[in-house]
Design an enzyme around this catalytic site. Sequence first.
Site, PDB file in Angstrom:
ATOM      1  N   HIS A  72       0.869  -1.071   0.134  1.00  0.00           N
ATOM      2  CA  HIS A  72      -0.060   0.174   0.010  1.00  0.00           C
ATOM      3  C   HIS A  72       0.920   1.296  -0.093  1.00  0.00           C
ATOM      4  O   HIS A  72       0.144   2.288   0.436  1.00  0.00           O
ATOM      5  CB  HIS A  72      -1.024  -0.023   1.256  1.00  0.00           C
ATOM      6  CG  HIS A  72      -1.957  -0.892   1.314  1.00  0.00           C
ATOM      7  ND1 HIS A  72      -3.162  -0.850   0.671  1.00  0.00           N
ATOM      8  CD2 HIS A  72      -2.105  -2.289   1.833  1.00  0.00           C
ATOM      9  CE1 HIS A  72      -4.004  -1.903   0.799  1.00  0.00           C
ATOM     10  NE2 HIS A  72      -3.175  -2.713   1.491  1.00  0.00           N
TER      11      HIS A  72
ATOM     12  N   LYS B 185      -8.156  14.197   4.679  1.00  0.00           N
ATOM     13  CA  LYS B 185      -7.304  12.939   4.399  1.00  0.00           C
ATOM     14  C   LYS B 185      -6.331  13.266   5.671  1.00  0.00           C
ATOM     15  O   LYS B 185      -6.216  14.204   6.151  1.00  0.00           O
ATOM     16  CB  LYS B 185      -6.435  12.822   3.072  1.00  0.00           C
ATOM     17  CG  LYS B 185      -5.961  14.203   2.716  1.00  0.00           C
ATOM     18  CD  LYS B 185      -5.143  13.801   1.328  1.00  0.00           C
ATOM     19  CE  LYS B 185      -6.313  14.196   0.145  1.00  0.00           C
ATOM     20  NZ  LYS B 185      -6.382  12.870  -0.877  1.00  0.00           N
ATOM     21  N   ARG B 186      -5.504  12.156   5.934  1.00  0.00           N
ATOM     22  CA  ARG B 186      -4.341  12.488   6.951  1.00  0.00           C
ATOM     23  C   ARG B 186      -3.531  13.489   6.384  1.00  0.00           C
ATOM     24  O   ARG B 186      -3.196  13.607   5.337  1.00  0.00           O
ATOM     25  CB  ARG B 186      -3.335  10.870   7.002  1.00  0.00           C
ATOM     26  CG  ARG B 186      -4.264   9.956   7.827  1.00  0.00           C
ATOM     27  CD  ARG B 186      -4.556  10.453   9.049  1.00  0.00           C
ATOM     28  NE  ARG B 186      -3.360  10.521  10.012  1.00  0.00           N
ATOM     29  CZ  ARG B 186      -3.019   9.572  10.772  1.00  0.00           C
ATOM     30  NH1 ARG B 186      -3.665   8.702  11.179  1.00  0.00           N
ATOM     31  NH2 ARG B 186      -1.680   9.835  11.511  1.00  0.00           N
TER      32      ARG B 186
ATOM     33  N   LYS C 298       1.097  14.671   0.621  1.00  0.00           N
ATOM     34  CA  LYS C 298      -0.477  14.962   0.176  1.00  0.00           C
ATOM     35  C   LYS C 298      -0.738  16.397  -0.150  1.00  0.00           C
ATOM     36  O   LYS C 298      -1.612  16.824  -0.661  1.00  0.00           O
ATOM     37  CB  LYS C 298      -1.577  14.374   1.370  1.00  0.00           C
ATOM     38  CG  LYS C 298      -1.370  12.917   1.528  1.00  0.00           C
ATOM     39  CD  LYS C 298      -2.381  12.421   2.483  1.00  0.00           C
ATOM     40  CE  LYS C 298      -2.152  11.073   2.810  1.00  0.00           C
ATOM     41  NZ  LYS C 298      -2.860  10.020   2.138  1.00  0.00           N
TER      42      LYS C 298
ATOM     43  N   THR D 214      -8.510   6.594  -1.763  1.00  0.00           N
ATOM     44  CA  THR D 214      -9.971   6.128  -1.845  1.00  0.00           C
ATOM     45  C   THR D 214     -10.813   7.325  -1.693  1.00  0.00           C
ATOM     46  O   THR D 214     -12.125   7.296  -1.979  1.00  0.00           O
ATOM     47  CB  THR D 214     -10.101   5.025  -0.865  1.00  0.00           C
ATOM     48  OG1 THR D 214      -9.537   5.301   0.305  1.00  0.00           O
ATOM     49  CG2 THR D 214      -9.415   3.594  -1.442  1.00  0.00           C
TER      50      THR D 214
ATOM     51  N   LYS E 129     -14.834   8.607  -3.348  1.00  0.00           N
ATOM     52  CA  LYS E 129     -15.754   8.909  -2.435  1.00  0.00           C
ATOM     53  C   LYS E 129     -16.444  10.197  -2.919  1.00  0.00           C
ATOM     54  O   LYS E 129     -17.782  10.284  -3.081  1.00  0.00           O
ATOM     55  CB  LYS E 129     -15.649   8.869  -0.992  1.00  0.00           C
ATOM     56  CG  LYS E 129     -15.279   7.279  -0.468  1.00  0.00           C
ATOM     57  CD  LYS E 129     -14.566   7.481   1.054  1.00  0.00           C
ATOM     58  CE  LYS E 129     -13.808   6.223   1.027  1.00  0.00           C
ATOM     59  NZ  LYS E 129     -12.872   6.366   2.235  1.00  0.00           N
TER      60      LYS E 129
HETATM   61  C1  26R Z   1       5.146   0.882   8.688  1.00  0.00           C
HETATM   62  C2  26R Z   1       4.248   1.785   9.016  1.00  0.00           C
HETATM   63  C3  26R Z   1       4.519   2.486  10.356  1.00  0.00           C
HETATM   64  C4  26R Z   1       3.149   2.367   8.130  1.00  0.00           C
HETATM   65  C5  26R Z   1       3.376   2.936   6.972  1.00  0.00           C
HETATM   66  C6  26R Z   1       2.305   3.145   6.282  1.00  0.00           C
HETATM   67  C7  26R Z   1       1.880   1.971   8.761  1.00  0.00           C
HETATM   68  C8  26R Z   1       0.667   2.478   7.668  1.00  0.00           C
HETATM   69  C9  26R Z   1       1.017   2.912   6.703  1.00  0.00           C
HETATM   70  C10 26R Z   1      -0.108   3.408   6.094  1.00  0.00           C
HETATM   71  C11 26R Z   1      -0.091   2.891   4.783  1.00  0.00           C
HETATM   72  C12 26R Z   1       0.012   1.486   4.690  1.00  0.00           C
HETATM   73  C13 26R Z   1      -1.730   3.314   3.976  1.00  0.00           C
HETATM   74  O1  26R Z   1      -2.575   3.627   4.880  1.00  0.00           O
HETATM   75  N1  26R Z   1      -1.602   3.433   2.839  1.00  0.00           N
HETATM   76  C14 26R Z   1      -2.672   3.997   2.057  1.00  0.00           C
HETATM   77  O2  26R Z   1      -3.588   2.685   1.579  1.00  0.00           O
HETATM   78  C15 26R Z   1      -4.502   3.222   0.807  1.00  0.00           C
HETATM   79  C16 26R Z   1      -5.347   1.907   0.424  1.00  0.00           C
HETATM   80  O3  26R Z   1      -4.800   1.171  -0.455  1.00  0.00           O
HETATM   81  C17 26R Z   1      -4.191   3.996  -0.303  1.00  0.00           C
HETATM   82  O4  26R Z   1      -5.516   4.195  -0.877  1.00  0.00           O
HETATM   83  C18 26R Z   1      -3.310   5.043  -0.006  1.00  0.00           C
HETATM   84  O5  26R Z   1      -2.908   5.793  -1.289  1.00  0.00           O
HETATM   85  C19 26R Z   1      -2.228   4.802   0.656  1.00  0.00           C
HETATM   86  O6  26R Z   1      -1.538   5.743   1.373  1.00  0.00           O
END
Ligand code: 26R
Length: 822
Positions: free
Chosen positions: A363, A554-555, A560, A662, A666
């Site tokens: 992801h 979004k975050r 971003k 995503t 929406k």
């Molecule tokens: C390793 C770590 C601490 C960590 C890294 C990244 C933990 C969580 C994340 C968040 C990532 C994995 C995440 O949320 N990615 C998002 O996933 C969505 C669903 O696929 C995508 O739409 C989005 O673009 C992506 O940033």
Amino acid sequence: PIIIEDDRTGLDTETIRRALRDNLLYIQGKLPELASKNDLYMALAYTIRDRLLQRWLTTQQTYLKKDVRTVCYLSAEFLVGPHLANNLINLGIYEQVQKAVSESGLKLEELIAQEEEPGLGNGGLGRLAACYLDSLSTLEIPAIGYGIRYEFGIFDQEIHDGWQVEITDKWLQYGNPWEIARPESSVEVKFGGYTESYTDENGNYRSRWIPDYVVKGIPYDTPILGYRVNTANTMRLWKSEACESFDFGRFNRGDYYGAVDNKVHSENISKVLYPNDEPIQGKELRLEQQYFFVSCSLQDLIRIHLYENPSLDNFHQKWSVQLNDTHPSVGVAELMRLLIDVHHFDWDKAWFITQNTFAYTNHTLLPEALEKWPLSIFGRLFPRLMEIIYEINYRFLDKIRIIYPHDDGKMSRLSIIDESGEKYVRMAHLACVGSQAINGVAALHTELLKKDVLRDFYELFPEKFSNKTNGVTPRRWMVSSNPRLTFAITEKIGENWIKHLEDLRGLENYVDDGGFRDSWRRIKYDIKADLANYIDKKVGIKVDPSTLFDVQVKRIHEYKRQHLNVLHIVTLYHRLKNNPNLDITPRTFIFGGKAAPGYFMAKLIIKLINSVAEVIDNDPTIGGRLKVVFLPDYNVTFGQRVYPAADLSEQISTAGKEASGTGNMKFSMNGSLTIGTLDGANIEIREEVGAENFFLFGLTTEEVYAKKAAGYNPQEYYYHNEELRAVLDLIGSGFFSRGDSSLFRPLVDNLIYNDPYMLLADYQSYIDCQEGVGWAYKDQEHWSRLAILNVARMGKFSSDRSIREYCEEIWRIQPVKIELPD
Ligand code: 26R
């Protein structure tokens, strides 16, 4: 006559009214005249849960009887959002319940608003898992979602003096009516200690793991009902507890505090969700969380499997286990351990089963977000898994050596162990080696994985790679959150689109219908007016529903680029200051999103948004033509309010950084237009809706790479673009910070001297594109056409389509119809 069974299952208004009263009295222990709104919500939730139970039990019974193949979605996060409204919609009893509730003098909407949402996720990844559970049930696919029952989910966000303040999320404090604890299905998980070899009674040489401590996992089950089907799958979340509440050895020695230590540590494992979508270097507890829920889940699967099958030989034929990012990828080693140490398989057979069981979804492309764990920590916590990973790696590299003789670079790039400095376990490598399939979450993302992040693996096993573009569930993100639009659409094309989103195409026949466009606009206006009321109530700011609602939720992350959005706002403000009579389209800028608590720059961006908002709000010369609102505590519930009310959706990440996105989907499904870069799923959205219906700006991924390679220098943009310089100088001068020129200096300097996400390179293109948006919005007839076309062409982005692709190409799983007994 109403039989007892009816009070638990009946769907007509009268039965529901009786059941509500019954639950209020006998579950909540409250008399109607003394019941609080929350008591009533709880009574209603139990009433609905009763109606789910029959479907849930029948579903599980059917799976058992038919010995079906099941997908198991392993995810550290499930951001499901409130259950009540969706369960009502999926059961098809919204109207009956509305009537039953109103007969007791209440409003259903108020009870729905009582529900505290389970914030068991950070953002995209967790919310995607929730959409996928909805689609799995709706498509009648046998599935289990496994995760962690965090006692505290993602923190609640408050804004104090413009800064983010984090508040503990006590989502369980009034109880959770949607879950059922199953202590009888608890399992044990080992940590620490050492391993030893021994010879068993048959003379076989084996290993065993003597742990330091053992933690108990207790499953809590929540039913996930599909839309207008009887399928109710299970989301099973694990809570950690100590095996014995006291260590009696220690207690008897008089070491009372030592005795509770173990209990405290065990209970800490599922205590709190890590609020980062950034790498968390070496946080041991996070690694313990990952192993804890993965070991619990795999042990659970094995137990269920052996209940139905004589051995584990066919395990991979009955289960397909999806790894939602690398967070559960330790499962590869754990399944090997369970098969070899506990169930006495030989290595090759165990490896065959393991490789054919797992599939891995990536992801993120951000190199700093790729998980790796220091060997020192990993080996100390899981000594047996460490041995197994070494063995997996040894055998893997042995094969590599033959394919690429004398290529040491290749070997060290592919190795599961990073040995370039301090040693690490690379979780993505473990996942790639141990899985039968690997996928990205949007077309561009998958291409970049193949070309870049996982390039050596792609070269090695190209057949494992595929793309599965994300999707979102139209049940939550249209039907539940936007009833007015749902009604307007259904009036024209029937309700088939709710399960077959491609049917929205039928709306194209109405773009030329002036009456339809008129009612479309009226609906949008009403929804915006509702949001305006809500904003006034929440933050005391009055916004005008006839202005263009320009939304970025979004975050908060530098990639971003919320601060690029701010540069646009300040540009407009600056223009109005120089030219008070300038004709601009009045806009309301709405922001929402949480920053990781340790991410300084993200927190500073929040402060900047609030500071700009305040100055503009207090400037009478602006006369309401610009408004900026930061809405605190963005979550699923607020998302459901804001997507339907947006005119413009901001999807402005640096090309090549956002895996998919995503939220972009929406917005678009709710009739908002997108301003965006060629990044993630934006590219596919633009392809679907047509280039003329999408506001495109910015560098492409190739251009970003090329510019970086050529030595990107943001100062050139700063010095050559007068307006940009004026805007940055205004922010840097302290104009928005009561004269404090040091406050936003780190942000401004970072842009001028570093600018890793290339805001300055994209600035002019963004500003020009926004000007086009402003003009387009002035022609309301034209804008409505574009909005309708956007909705009509969003069929591809239903999570039903994504799940069908996973089922056909990765899981090889078919639907199973659930029939209720009459
Ligand atoms: C390793 C770590 C601490 C960590 C890294 C990244 C933990 C969580 C994340 C968040 C990532 C994995 C995440 O949320 N990615 C998002 O996933 C969505 C669903 O696929 C995508 O739409 C989005 O673009 C992506 O940033």
